[in-house]
Design an enzyme around this catalytic site. Sequence first.
Site, PDB file in Angstrom:
ATOM      1  CG  ASN A  13      43.208  41.826  33.027  1.00 31.11           C
ATOM      2  OD1 ASN A  13      42.090  41.871  33.525  1.00 31.11           O
ATOM      3  ND2 ASN A  13      43.614  40.800  32.310  1.00 31.11           N
ATOM      4  CE  LYS A 213      35.794  42.978  39.498  1.00 31.13           C
ATOM      5  NZ  LYS A 213      36.277  41.734  38.828  1.00 31.13           N
ATOM      6  CE  LYS A 275      39.351  37.637  40.392  1.00 28.37           C
ATOM      7  NZ  LYS A 275      38.564  38.878  40.305  1.00 28.37           N
TER       8      LYS A 275
END
Length: 320
Positions: A13, A213, A275
Amino acid sequence: MNKKKVVIALGGNAIQSGDATAAAQQQALETTARQLVDFIEQGIDIIISHGNGPQVGNILLQQAAADSVKNPAMPLDTCGAMSQGMIGYWMQNAMEKALKERGIQKDVATVVTRVVVDLNDPAFQNPTKPIGPFYSEEEAKRIIEETQSSFKEDAGRGWRRVVASPKPVSIKEHTIINSLVEQGNIVISCGGGGIPVIDAENGVEGVEAVIDKDFASEKLAELVNADALIILTAVDNVYIDFNKPTQKKLEDVTVAELNSYIEAGHFAAGSMLPKVQAAIQFAETSPERKTIITSLDQAVNALAGKAGTVVSLKGSEVLV
Protein backbone atom coordinates in the site's frame (compact mmCIF):
# COMPACT_ATOMS: atom_id res chain seq x y z
CA MET A 1 24.02 7.80 21.86
CA ASN A 2 25.19 5.69 18.89
CA LYS A 3 23.38 6.30 15.64
CA LYS A 4 20.63 3.74 14.97
CA LYS A 5 20.44 1.76 11.74
CA VAL A 6 17.01 0.54 10.68
CA VAL A 7 15.77 -1.56 7.76
CA ILE A 8 12.24 -0.52 6.75
CA ALA A 9 10.24 -3.02 4.66
CA LEU A 10 7.43 -1.17 2.88
CA GLY A 11 4.09 -2.87 2.30
CA GLY A 12 2.32 -2.84 -1.05
CA ASN A 13 0.00 0.00 0.00
CA ALA A 14 3.04 2.29 0.19
CA ILE A 15 3.34 2.13 -3.61
CA GLN A 16 0.01 1.18 -5.13
CA SER A 17 -3.55 1.40 -3.85
CA GLY A 18 -5.53 0.33 -6.91
CA ASP A 19 -4.41 2.71 -9.66
CA ALA A 20 -1.57 1.10 -11.61
CA THR A 21 -0.54 4.19 -13.58
CA ALA A 22 3.00 5.47 -13.13
CA ALA A 23 1.69 8.86 -11.98
CA ALA A 24 -0.51 7.36 -9.26
CA GLN A 25 2.27 5.12 -7.94
CA GLN A 26 4.73 8.01 -7.89
CA GLN A 27 2.20 10.10 -5.95
CA ALA A 28 1.74 7.28 -3.41
CA LEU A 29 5.51 7.09 -2.96
CA GLU A 30 5.73 10.83 -2.37
CA THR A 31 3.29 10.43 0.55
CA THR A 32 5.34 7.49 1.84
CA ALA A 33 8.62 9.39 1.52
CA ARG A 34 7.37 12.31 3.61
CA GLN A 35 6.73 9.89 6.48
CA LEU A 36 10.08 8.16 6.08
CA VAL A 37 11.90 11.49 6.33
CA ASP A 38 10.70 11.64 9.96
CA PHE A 39 13.31 8.94 10.68
CA ILE A 40 16.03 11.02 9.02
CA GLU A 41 15.11 14.04 11.14
CA GLN A 42 15.72 11.91 14.23
CA GLY A 43 19.21 11.04 13.01
CA ILE A 44 18.37 7.43 12.14
CA ASP A 45 20.07 5.73 9.18
CA ILE A 46 17.52 3.89 7.03
CA ILE A 47 17.61 1.22 4.38
CA ILE A 48 14.33 0.93 2.49
CA SER A 49 13.07 -2.32 0.98
CA HIS A 50 9.76 -2.79 -0.83
CA GLY A 51 7.46 -5.24 -2.54
CA ASN A 52 6.91 -5.44 -6.29
CA GLY A 53 3.99 -7.85 -6.73
CA PRO A 54 1.62 -5.71 -8.83
CA GLN A 55 4.47 -4.03 -10.69
CA VAL A 56 6.31 -7.18 -11.74
CA GLY A 57 2.93 -8.75 -12.55
CA ASN A 58 2.25 -5.91 -15.00
CA ILE A 59 5.74 -6.27 -16.50
CA LEU A 60 5.13 -9.99 -17.03
CA LEU A 61 1.78 -9.22 -18.72
CA GLN A 62 3.48 -6.71 -21.01
CA GLN A 63 6.24 -9.21 -21.83
CA ALA A 64 3.69 -11.92 -22.63
CA ALA A 65 1.62 -9.57 -24.83
CA ALA A 66 4.66 -8.55 -26.91
CA ASP A 67 6.30 -11.98 -27.03
CA SER A 68 7.49 -12.98 -30.51
CA VAL A 69 10.50 -14.49 -32.24
CA LYS A 70 11.97 -11.03 -32.86
CA ASN A 71 10.96 -9.65 -29.45
CA PRO A 72 11.12 -12.58 -26.99
CA ALA A 73 9.69 -12.19 -23.48
CA MET A 74 12.25 -11.68 -20.73
CA PRO A 75 12.57 -14.27 -17.93
CA LEU A 76 11.23 -13.70 -14.41
CA ASP A 77 14.57 -12.77 -12.80
CA THR A 78 15.12 -10.07 -15.44
CA CYS A 79 11.57 -8.75 -14.96
CA GLY A 80 12.33 -8.55 -11.23
CA ALA A 81 15.40 -6.44 -12.02
CA MET A 82 13.26 -4.17 -14.21
CA SER A 83 10.81 -3.61 -11.35
CA GLN A 84 13.63 -2.87 -8.90
CA GLY A 85 15.01 -0.19 -11.19
CA MET A 86 11.58 1.31 -11.88
CA ILE A 87 10.38 1.49 -8.26
CA GLY A 88 13.83 2.52 -7.04
CA TYR A 89 13.86 5.42 -9.50
CA TRP A 90 10.42 6.54 -8.33
CA MET A 91 11.42 6.18 -4.68
CA GLN A 92 14.67 8.14 -5.15
CA ASN A 93 12.76 11.03 -6.69
CA ALA A 94 10.15 10.94 -3.94
CA MET A 95 12.74 10.82 -1.15
CA GLU A 96 14.77 13.68 -2.65
CA LYS A 97 11.62 15.80 -2.94
CA ALA A 98 10.64 15.08 0.69
CA LEU A 99 14.17 15.81 1.92
CA LYS A 100 14.22 19.11 0.02
CA GLU A 101 10.89 20.10 1.61
CA ARG A 102 12.49 19.67 5.05
CA GLY A 103 15.77 21.34 4.12
CA ILE A 104 17.79 18.15 4.53
CA GLN A 105 20.79 17.43 2.28
CA LYS A 106 21.22 13.67 1.81
CA ASP A 107 21.90 11.43 -1.16
CA VAL A 108 19.59 8.54 -2.08
CA ALA A 109 20.73 5.47 -4.02
CA THR A 110 19.01 2.38 -5.35
CA VAL A 111 21.02 -0.85 -5.36
CA VAL A 112 19.74 -3.53 -7.72
CA THR A 113 20.00 -6.42 -5.30
CA ARG A 114 20.74 -10.10 -5.95
CA VAL A 115 19.67 -12.50 -3.21
CA VAL A 116 21.30 -15.91 -3.02
CA VAL A 117 19.02 -18.94 -2.67
CA ASP A 118 19.71 -22.67 -2.41
CA LEU A 119 18.52 -24.94 -5.22
CA ASN A 120 18.08 -27.66 -2.57
CA ASP A 121 15.47 -25.51 -0.80
CA PRO A 122 12.28 -27.64 -0.54
CA ALA A 123 10.34 -24.73 -2.06
CA PHE A 124 11.73 -25.67 -5.49
CA GLN A 125 9.99 -29.05 -5.22
CA ASN A 126 6.65 -27.40 -4.42
CA PRO A 127 6.16 -24.14 -6.36
CA THR A 128 3.31 -22.12 -4.80
CA LYS A 129 3.77 -18.46 -5.78
CA PRO A 130 1.39 -17.44 -8.62
CA ILE A 131 2.79 -14.99 -11.17
CA GLY A 132 1.83 -13.49 -14.49
CA PRO A 133 -1.40 -13.72 -16.52
CA PHE A 134 -4.30 -16.17 -16.34
CA TYR A 135 -4.58 -18.85 -19.03
CA SER A 136 -7.22 -21.33 -20.11
CA GLU A 137 -6.57 -24.96 -19.21
CA GLU A 138 -5.68 -25.71 -22.83
CA GLU A 139 -3.19 -22.83 -23.02
CA ALA A 140 -1.64 -23.79 -19.68
CA LYS A 141 -1.15 -27.41 -20.79
CA ARG A 142 0.51 -26.27 -24.01
CA ILE A 143 2.95 -24.00 -22.11
CA ILE A 144 3.68 -26.77 -19.58
CA GLU A 145 4.56 -29.11 -22.44
CA GLU A 146 6.77 -26.50 -24.15
CA THR A 147 8.56 -25.08 -21.11
CA GLN A 148 8.14 -27.61 -18.25
CA SER A 149 6.75 -24.75 -16.11
CA SER A 150 4.37 -25.43 -13.23
CA PHE A 151 0.76 -24.20 -13.37
CA LYS A 152 -2.15 -24.32 -10.94
CA GLU A 153 -5.83 -23.56 -11.29
CA ASP A 154 -6.66 -20.35 -9.39
CA ALA A 155 -10.11 -20.30 -7.75
CA GLY A 156 -12.07 -20.69 -10.98
CA ARG A 157 -10.41 -17.66 -12.57
CA GLY A 158 -8.12 -19.67 -14.84
CA TRP A 159 -4.68 -21.24 -14.70
CA ARG A 160 -1.58 -19.35 -13.56
CA ARG A 161 2.07 -20.17 -13.54
CA VAL A 162 3.50 -20.88 -10.10
CA VAL A 163 7.14 -20.59 -9.06
CA ALA A 164 9.13 -21.44 -5.96
CA SER A 165 9.46 -19.04 -3.03
CA PRO A 166 12.78 -20.11 -1.44
CA LYS A 167 14.28 -18.57 1.69
CA PRO A 168 17.17 -16.12 1.23
CA VAL A 169 20.62 -17.45 2.13
CA SER A 170 22.70 -14.31 1.59
CA ILE A 171 22.66 -10.97 -0.23
CA LYS A 172 25.36 -10.26 -2.80
CA GLU A 173 25.36 -6.50 -2.35
CA HIS A 174 25.10 -6.30 1.47
CA THR A 175 28.64 -4.93 1.91
CA ILE A 176 28.03 -2.19 -0.68
CA ILE A 177 24.66 -1.34 0.89
CA ASN A 178 26.20 -1.10 4.36
CA SER A 179 29.07 1.04 3.09
CA LEU A 180 26.64 3.50 1.49
CA VAL A 181 24.61 3.72 4.71
CA GLU A 182 27.72 4.16 6.87
CA GLN A 183 28.62 7.13 4.65
CA GLY A 184 25.27 8.74 5.49
CA ASN A 185 23.28 7.84 2.38
CA ILE A 186 19.71 6.55 2.18
CA VAL A 187 19.65 3.20 0.37
CA ILE A 188 16.77 1.48 -1.44
CA SER A 189 17.43 -2.24 -1.90
CA CYS A 190 16.00 -5.78 -1.93
CA GLY A 191 13.07 -4.62 -4.06
CA GLY A 192 10.48 -7.37 -4.39
CA GLY A 193 12.59 -9.63 -2.19
CA GLY A 194 15.59 -9.23 -4.48
CA ILE A 195 16.54 -11.05 -7.67
CA PRO A 196 16.91 -14.75 -6.78
CA VAL A 197 20.29 -16.12 -7.85
CA ILE A 198 22.45 -19.15 -7.21
CA ASP A 199 26.22 -19.36 -6.96
CA ALA A 200 27.25 -21.40 -9.99
CA GLU A 201 30.66 -22.63 -11.14
CA ASN A 202 31.16 -19.75 -13.55
CA GLY A 203 29.53 -17.02 -11.47
CA VAL A 204 26.01 -16.03 -10.50
CA GLU A 205 22.92 -17.35 -12.31
CA GLY A 206 19.37 -16.07 -11.97
CA VAL A 207 16.61 -18.57 -11.16
CA GLU A 208 12.86 -18.54 -11.73
CA ALA A 209 11.58 -17.85 -8.22
CA VAL A 210 10.11 -15.13 -6.00
CA ILE A 211 11.61 -14.40 -2.59
CA ASP A 212 9.34 -13.10 0.14
CA LYS A 213 10.12 -9.41 0.67
CA ASP A 214 9.97 -9.63 4.47
CA PHE A 215 12.40 -12.57 4.66
CA ALA A 216 14.81 -10.78 2.32
CA SER A 217 14.54 -7.64 4.45
CA GLU A 218 15.26 -9.70 7.56
CA LYS A 219 18.36 -11.23 5.99
CA LEU A 220 19.57 -7.78 4.95
CA ALA A 221 18.96 -6.41 8.46
CA GLU A 222 21.12 -9.23 9.85
CA LEU A 223 23.92 -8.70 7.35
CA VAL A 224 24.18 -4.94 7.85
CA ASN A 225 23.92 -5.33 11.65
CA ALA A 226 20.77 -3.21 11.93
CA ASP A 227 19.36 -2.29 15.32
CA ALA A 228 15.79 -2.81 14.20
CA LEU A 229 13.72 -4.23 11.37
CA ILE A 230 10.43 -2.44 10.74
CA ILE A 231 7.89 -4.40 8.70
CA LEU A 232 5.13 -2.09 7.48
CA THR A 233 1.71 -3.43 6.63
CA ALA A 234 -1.93 -2.30 6.40
CA VAL A 235 -2.66 -2.55 10.15
CA ASP A 236 -1.14 -0.81 13.20
CA ASN A 237 -0.57 -4.06 15.15
CA VAL A 238 -0.48 -7.82 14.87
CA TYR A 239 -3.62 -9.45 16.32
CA ILE A 240 -4.58 -12.89 17.54
CA ASP A 241 -8.17 -14.05 16.91
CA PHE A 242 -8.23 -11.40 14.18
CA ASN A 243 -11.76 -10.18 13.30
CA LYS A 244 -13.31 -12.32 16.06
CA PRO A 245 -15.06 -11.12 19.23
CA THR A 246 -11.99 -12.35 21.15
CA GLN A 247 -9.58 -10.29 18.99
CA LYS A 248 -6.50 -9.18 20.93
CA LYS A 249 -3.88 -6.62 19.90
CA LEU A 250 -0.25 -7.62 20.43
CA GLU A 251 2.05 -4.83 21.60
CA ASP A 252 5.20 -5.94 23.45
CA VAL A 253 5.63 -9.63 22.64
CA THR A 254 8.50 -12.07 23.09
CA VAL A 255 9.70 -14.56 20.50
CA ALA A 256 8.47 -17.44 22.67
CA GLU A 257 4.97 -15.96 22.92
CA LEU A 258 4.79 -15.33 19.19
CA ASN A 259 5.91 -18.89 18.42
CA SER A 260 3.10 -20.22 20.61
CA TYR A 261 0.58 -18.13 18.65
CA ILE A 262 1.96 -19.53 15.37
CA GLU A 263 1.56 -23.08 16.68
CA ALA A 264 -2.05 -22.24 17.61
CA GLY A 265 -2.69 -21.21 13.98
CA HIS A 266 -3.42 -17.52 14.55
CA PHE A 267 -1.73 -16.15 11.41
CA ALA A 268 -2.72 -16.69 7.77
CA ALA A 269 -0.02 -18.25 5.57
CA GLY A 270 -0.41 -15.77 2.71
CA SER A 271 -0.77 -12.70 4.90
CA MET A 272 0.59 -12.11 8.42
CA LEU A 273 2.45 -15.40 8.94
CA PRO A 274 5.59 -14.59 6.86
CA LYS A 275 5.83 -11.17 8.52
CA VAL A 276 5.65 -12.75 11.98
CA GLN A 277 8.19 -15.44 11.02
CA ALA A 278 10.61 -12.83 9.65
CA ALA A 279 10.12 -10.76 12.82
CA ILE A 280 11.02 -13.74 14.99
CA GLN A 281 14.02 -14.62 12.85
CA PHE A 282 15.57 -11.17 13.26
CA ALA A 283 14.77 -10.84 16.98
CA GLU A 284 16.36 -14.24 17.62
CA THR A 285 19.74 -13.06 16.33
CA SER A 286 20.44 -10.84 19.37
CA PRO A 287 18.80 -9.70 22.62
CA GLU A 288 19.57 -6.14 21.49
CA ARG A 289 17.61 -6.42 18.25
CA LYS A 290 13.92 -5.69 17.81
CA THR A 291 11.43 -6.22 15.02
CA ILE A 292 8.43 -3.93 14.74
CA ILE A 293 5.30 -4.72 12.74
CA THR A 294 3.01 -1.74 12.23
CA SER A 295 1.53 0.65 9.66
CA LEU A 296 3.42 3.40 7.86
CA ASP A 297 1.48 6.02 9.83
CA GLN A 298 2.69 4.58 13.14
CA ALA A 299 6.26 3.64 12.17
CA VAL A 300 8.09 6.47 13.95
CA ASN A 301 5.92 6.14 17.07
CA ALA A 302 6.52 2.39 17.05
CA LEU A 303 10.29 2.84 17.00
CA ALA A 304 9.92 5.00 20.12
CA GLY A 305 7.90 2.26 21.83
CA LYS A 306 4.58 4.09 21.54
CA ALA A 307 2.78 1.98 18.91
CA GLY A 308 2.89 -1.22 16.88
CA THR A 309 3.84 -4.77 17.75
CA VAL A 310 7.41 -5.00 19.05
CA VAL A 311 9.03 -8.44 18.91
CA SER A 312 12.12 -9.27 20.96
CA LEU A 313 13.76 -12.13 22.81
CA LYS A 314 13.12 -10.77 26.28
CA GLY A 315 10.69 -7.85 25.97
CA SER A 316 10.87 -4.42 24.43
CA GLU A 317 12.99 -1.42 25.21
CA VAL A 318 12.63 1.95 23.53
CA LEU A 319 15.09 2.28 20.64
CA VAL A 320 15.10 6.05 20.18
